[in-house]
Design a protein around this motif. Structure first.
Motif, PDB file in Angstrom:
ATOM      1  N   SER A  16       0.817  -1.228   0.000  1.00 36.23           N
ATOM      2  CA  SER A  16       0.000   0.000   0.000  1.00 36.23           C
ATOM      3  C   SER A  16       0.846   1.271   0.000  1.00 36.23           C
ATOM      4  CB  SER A  16      -0.945   0.010   1.216  1.00 36.23           C
ATOM      5  OG  SER A  16      -1.784  -1.115   1.215  1.00 36.23           O
ATOM      6  N   PRO A  17       1.759   1.439  -0.973  1.00 36.90           N
ATOM      7  CA  PRO A  17       2.645   2.608  -0.953  1.00 36.90           C
ATOM      8  C   PRO A  17       1.943   3.930  -1.218  1.00 36.90           C
ATOM      9  CG  PRO A  17       2.940   1.359  -2.979  1.00 36.90           C
ATOM     10  CD  PRO A  17       2.047   0.541  -2.105  1.00 36.90           C
ATOM     11  N   CYS A  18       0.696   3.886  -1.705  1.00 37.61           N
ATOM     12  CA  CYS A  18      -0.037   5.140  -1.885  1.00 37.61           C
ATOM     13  C   CYS A  18      -0.774   5.553  -0.611  1.00 37.61           C
ATOM     14  CB  CYS A  18      -1.037   5.017  -3.044  1.00 37.61           C
ATOM     15  SG  CYS A  18      -0.228   4.856  -4.656  1.00 37.61           S
ATOM     16  N   LEU A  19      -0.829   4.670   0.355  1.00 32.48           N
ATOM     17  CA  LEU A  19      -1.464   4.960   1.634  1.00 32.48           C
ATOM     18  C   LEU A  19      -0.424   5.166   2.731  1.00 32.48           C
ATOM     19  CD1 LEU A  19      -4.091   5.125   3.323  1.00 32.48           C
ATOM     20  CD2 LEU A  19      -3.955   2.639   3.586  1.00 32.48           C
ATOM     21  N   ILE A  20       0.649   4.383   2.676  1.00 32.47           N
ATOM     22  CA  ILE A  20       1.724   4.445   3.665  1.00 32.47           C
ATOM     23  C   ILE A  20       2.927   5.109   3.009  1.00 32.47           C
ATOM     24  CG2 ILE A  20       3.278   3.069   5.089  1.00 32.47           C
ATOM     25  CD1 ILE A  20       1.015   0.941   5.179  1.00 32.47           C
ATOM     26  N   ASP A  21       3.398   6.173   3.601  1.00 29.87           N
ATOM     27  CA  ASP A  21       4.493   6.956   3.018  1.00 29.87           C
ATOM     28  C   ASP A  21       5.834   6.366   3.451  1.00 29.87           C
ATOM     29  OD1 ASP A  21       5.857   8.848   1.676  1.00 29.87           O
ATOM     30  OD2 ASP A  21       5.374  10.506   3.003  1.00 29.87           O
ATOM     31  N   TYR A  22       6.411   5.527   2.597  1.00 29.52           N
ATOM     32  CA  TYR A  22       7.658   4.845   2.942  1.00 29.52           C
ATOM     33  C   TYR A  22       8.826   5.822   2.909  1.00 29.52           C
ATOM     34  CZ  TYR A  22       5.249   0.413   2.917  1.00 29.52           C
ATOM     35  OH  TYR A  22       4.393  -0.616   3.226  1.00 29.52           O
ATOM     36  N   ASP A  23       9.714   5.671   3.889  1.00 27.94           N
ATOM     37  CA  ASP A  23      10.883   6.537   4.001  1.00 27.94           C
ATOM     38  C   ASP A  23      12.023   6.081   3.110  1.00 27.94           C
ATOM     39  OD1 ASP A  23       9.903   8.171   6.311  1.00 27.94           O
ATOM     40  OD2 ASP A  23       9.882   6.199   7.254  1.00 27.94           O
ATOM     41  N   PHE A  24      12.068   4.787   2.813  1.00 25.74           N
ATOM     42  CA  PHE A  24      13.195   4.230   2.052  1.00 25.74           C
ATOM     43  C   PHE A  24      12.658   3.228   1.049  1.00 25.74           C
ATOM     44  CE2 PHE A  24      16.879   1.717   1.047  1.00 25.74           C
ATOM     45  CZ  PHE A  24      17.964   2.573   1.174  1.00 25.74           C
ATOM     46  N   VAL A  25      13.034   3.416  -0.221  1.00 24.85           N
ATOM     47  CA  VAL A  25      12.617   2.503  -1.290  1.00 24.85           C
ATOM     48  C   VAL A  25      13.878   1.918  -1.915  1.00 24.85           C
ATOM     49  CG1 VAL A  25      11.359   2.248  -3.459  1.00 24.85           C
ATOM     50  CG2 VAL A  25      10.562   3.885  -1.735  1.00 24.85           C
ATOM     51  N   GLY A  26      14.145   0.661  -1.612  1.00 24.36           N
ATOM     52  CA  GLY A  26      15.312  -0.008  -2.176  1.00 24.36           C
ATOM     53  C   GLY A  26      14.930  -0.863  -3.361  1.00 24.36           C
ATOM     54  N   LYS A  27      15.934  -1.235  -4.143  1.00 24.63           N
ATOM     55  CA  LYS A  27      15.701  -2.086  -5.315  1.00 24.63           C
ATOM     56  C   LYS A  27      16.606  -3.309  -5.264  1.00 24.63           C
ATOM     57  CE  LYS A  27      13.762   1.210  -8.597  1.00 24.63           C
ATOM     58  NZ  LYS A  27      13.770   1.670 -10.007  1.00 24.63           N
ATOM     59  N   PHE A  28      16.056  -4.430  -5.684  1.00 25.26           N
ATOM     60  CA  PHE A  28      16.799  -5.687  -5.721  1.00 25.26           C
ATOM     61  C   PHE A  28      18.024  -5.546  -6.622  1.00 25.26           C
ATOM     62  CE2 PHE A  28      17.614  -9.942  -7.397  1.00 25.26           C
ATOM     63  CZ  PHE A  28      17.609 -10.721  -6.247  1.00 25.26           C
ATOM     64  N   GLU A  29      17.876  -4.774  -7.694  1.00 25.88           N
ATOM     65  CA  GLU A  29      18.946  -4.632  -8.682  1.00 25.88           C
ATOM     66  C   GLU A  29      20.161  -3.888  -8.115  1.00 25.88           C
ATOM     67  OE1 GLU A  29      15.139  -5.456 -10.461  1.00 25.88           O
ATOM     68  OE2 GLU A  29      15.756  -3.789  -9.169  1.00 25.88           O
ATOM     69  N   SER A  30      19.965  -3.089  -7.084  1.00 31.78           N
ATOM     70  CA  SER A  30      21.084  -2.383  -6.444  1.00 31.78           C
ATOM     71  C   SER A  30      21.112  -2.727  -4.958  1.00 31.78           C
ATOM     72  CB  SER A  30      20.941  -0.869  -6.647  1.00 31.78           C
ATOM     73  OG  SER A  30      19.663  -0.415  -6.232  1.00 31.78           O
ATOM     74  N   MET A  31      20.868  -3.997  -4.665  1.00 26.98           N
ATOM     75  CA  MET A  31      20.651  -4.445  -3.293  1.00 26.98           C
ATOM     76  C   MET A  31      21.812  -4.113  -2.363  1.00 26.98           C
ATOM     77  SD  MET A  31      18.757  -5.879  -1.025  1.00 26.98           S
ATOM     78  CE  MET A  31      17.464  -6.866  -1.797  1.00 26.98           C
ATOM     79  N   GLU A  32      23.028  -4.399  -2.776  1.00 27.80           N
ATOM     80  CA  GLU A  32      24.159  -4.238  -1.853  1.00 27.80           C
ATOM     81  C   GLU A  32      24.314  -2.773  -1.429  1.00 27.80           C
ATOM     82  OE1 GLU A  32      28.924  -5.323  -1.427  1.00 27.80           O
ATOM     83  OE2 GLU A  32      27.809  -5.945  -3.213  1.00 27.80           O
TER      84      GLU A  32
END
Length: 424
Positions: free
Chosen positions: A336-352
């Protein structure tokens, strides 16, 4: 002197007294700092955007809290609905000292008010935003690389918010329910909320959370079944409403996503190309019965051998013979990212890079890094873009387009490019 003249003299004196009193009151008001006349948000509360501090005490809403008897918890409970979004409430150490500091800063306050009046109005923060809870990396860590990662985070959140504002504007006005937070795991010591997106590094992220919580000394020591079936980590929906809202407004909320087609192929390979006592009988049998003409008795009995085109047929069927599953459901539904304002959005492609940057932000122990090992089927190559294209080459152009439409919001929200040139 006549009675009438005496009455007029008294009236004139009374009017003069009233005029002098009004003038004195106006003079007094003009000399006061307007902030002193405004009602305070709450007595004894300091609104702080200082970095998070490691806390060993449990916040409100946990099973150990009881009726929330602690004084600071009572104040937070009173003000949770009125606290400015994005700010964490902290009880002051010395209320009297803070009042004295405030008195010394009156000229600065006046200048700040003038500046605020000249500034353009800021966009309102959405519900459950905890902006301002960021923790700075260790001294000396803010080199060019760290600054670049910070800018990447700002851009990812900007893209996500714009997509939500354009396509899911009504979501931001809905109330958060336990269903919306059922995939969010809680780590109270470092004040972290992690939304689980399967096939995007979730097993290893749970291992990291368990180490942060003091439940294990190293990520390598934690077995797969312990991660997913041990029940060591609490979910946010297990807390009462106050506990949920308190954590949403004060903890650092993060999620990690993955290219949608790649995530789908990874899920298919994991669940249908290897023996599985749940997905074969529950999903495999239903898929084969509906989408494979002349399926053998053995296939219908075991549910094994589902092919990727059959799996995609099931995924795109509005009358699916069996429901959706978290391993291939949309991220927009899971977190629910349109309801909950996430502080950090990571991606699997740049995981490390993303993972280690996040761990530095929450002041995790220096020796804790994101594990690199593959959780299951370690002998098998990870699902890559090349492997994903091989699987999608088995589909027709129409099926690829419909699959892209199915995951369109995930592509849009997390800024992934079209995986095939012929998609529109």
């Amino acid at each position: 002197m006549s009675p009438r003249a005496g009455t007029m003299r008294l009236a004139c004196m009374f009017s003069s007294i009233l005029l002098f009193g009004a003038a004195g009151l106006l003079l007094f008001i003009s000399l006061q700092d307007p902030t002193e006349l405004a009602p305070h948000q709450a007595p004894g509360i300091k609104f702080s955007i200082r970095p998070q501090q490691l806390r060993n005490d449990l916040p409100p809403g946990s099973a150990q809290d009881g009726p929330f008897k602690a004084a600071t918890e009572r104040v937070t409970q009173d003000l949770s609905s009125r606290a400015p979004r994005g700010l964490s409430l902290r009880a002051p150490q010395d209320p009297q000292g803070q009042l004295n500091v405030g008195a010394r800063l009156r000229p600065r306050q006046r200048r700040r008010r003038l500046l605020i009046k000249k500034m353009p109005a800021a966009a309102a923060l959405r519900a459950n935003s905890s902006a301002g809870t960021w923790v700075r990396p260790a001294p000396g860590a803010l080199d060019g690389r760290w600054a670049s990662l910070r800018e990447t985070q700002r851009e990812r959140k900007r893209v996500m918010r714009e997509a939500c504002a354009k396509y899911r504007a009504s979501s931001s006005r809905r109330a958060v329910t336990p269903r919306h937070v059922s995939r969010i795991f809680v780590e109270d010591r470092h004040r972290v909320l992690y939304c689980e997106v399967p096939k995007a590094g979730c097993s290893n992220w749970k291992r990291v959370l368990m180490v942060l919580a003091g439940l294990a000394s190293a990520t390598a020591d934690i077995q797969h079944n312990t991660v997913h079936y041990g029940g060591a980590l609490k979910r946010l929906d297990t807390f009462d409403r106050h506990g949920i809202l308190h954590r949403l407004s004060t903890y650092t909320k993060m999620l990690f996503v993955r290219e949608p087609f790649e995530r789908l192929v990874s899920a298919f390979r994991d669940k249908f190309e290897h023996p599985n006592s749940y997905y074969h009988p529950v999903f495999g049998k239903a898929i084969l019965a509906r989408y494979r003409a002349n399926a053998s008795r053995e296939a219908l009995r075991t549910g094994s051998g589902v092919r990727f085109p059959e799996f995609v047929q099931y995924l795109l069927d509005v009358h699916r013979p069996v429901g959706m599953d978290i391993h291939w459901d949309h991220v927009s539904r899971l977190c629910s990212p349109c309801l909950i304002d996430y502080d950090f959005v990571g991606k699997f492609e740049s995981m490390e890079d993303d993972a280690n940057f996040f761990l530095s932000l929450i002041h995790a122990p220096r020796n804790l890094t994101f594990p690199r090992f593959k959780d299951r089927h370690s002998e098998e190559a990870r699902t890559t873009a090349r492997i994903t294209h091989q699987y999608f080459a088995q589909l027709s152009t129409l099926q690829r387009q419909r699959a892209y439409d199915f995951y369109y919001m995930d592509y849009l929200m997390f800024n992934y490019s079209k995986p095939f040139a012929d998609l529109y």
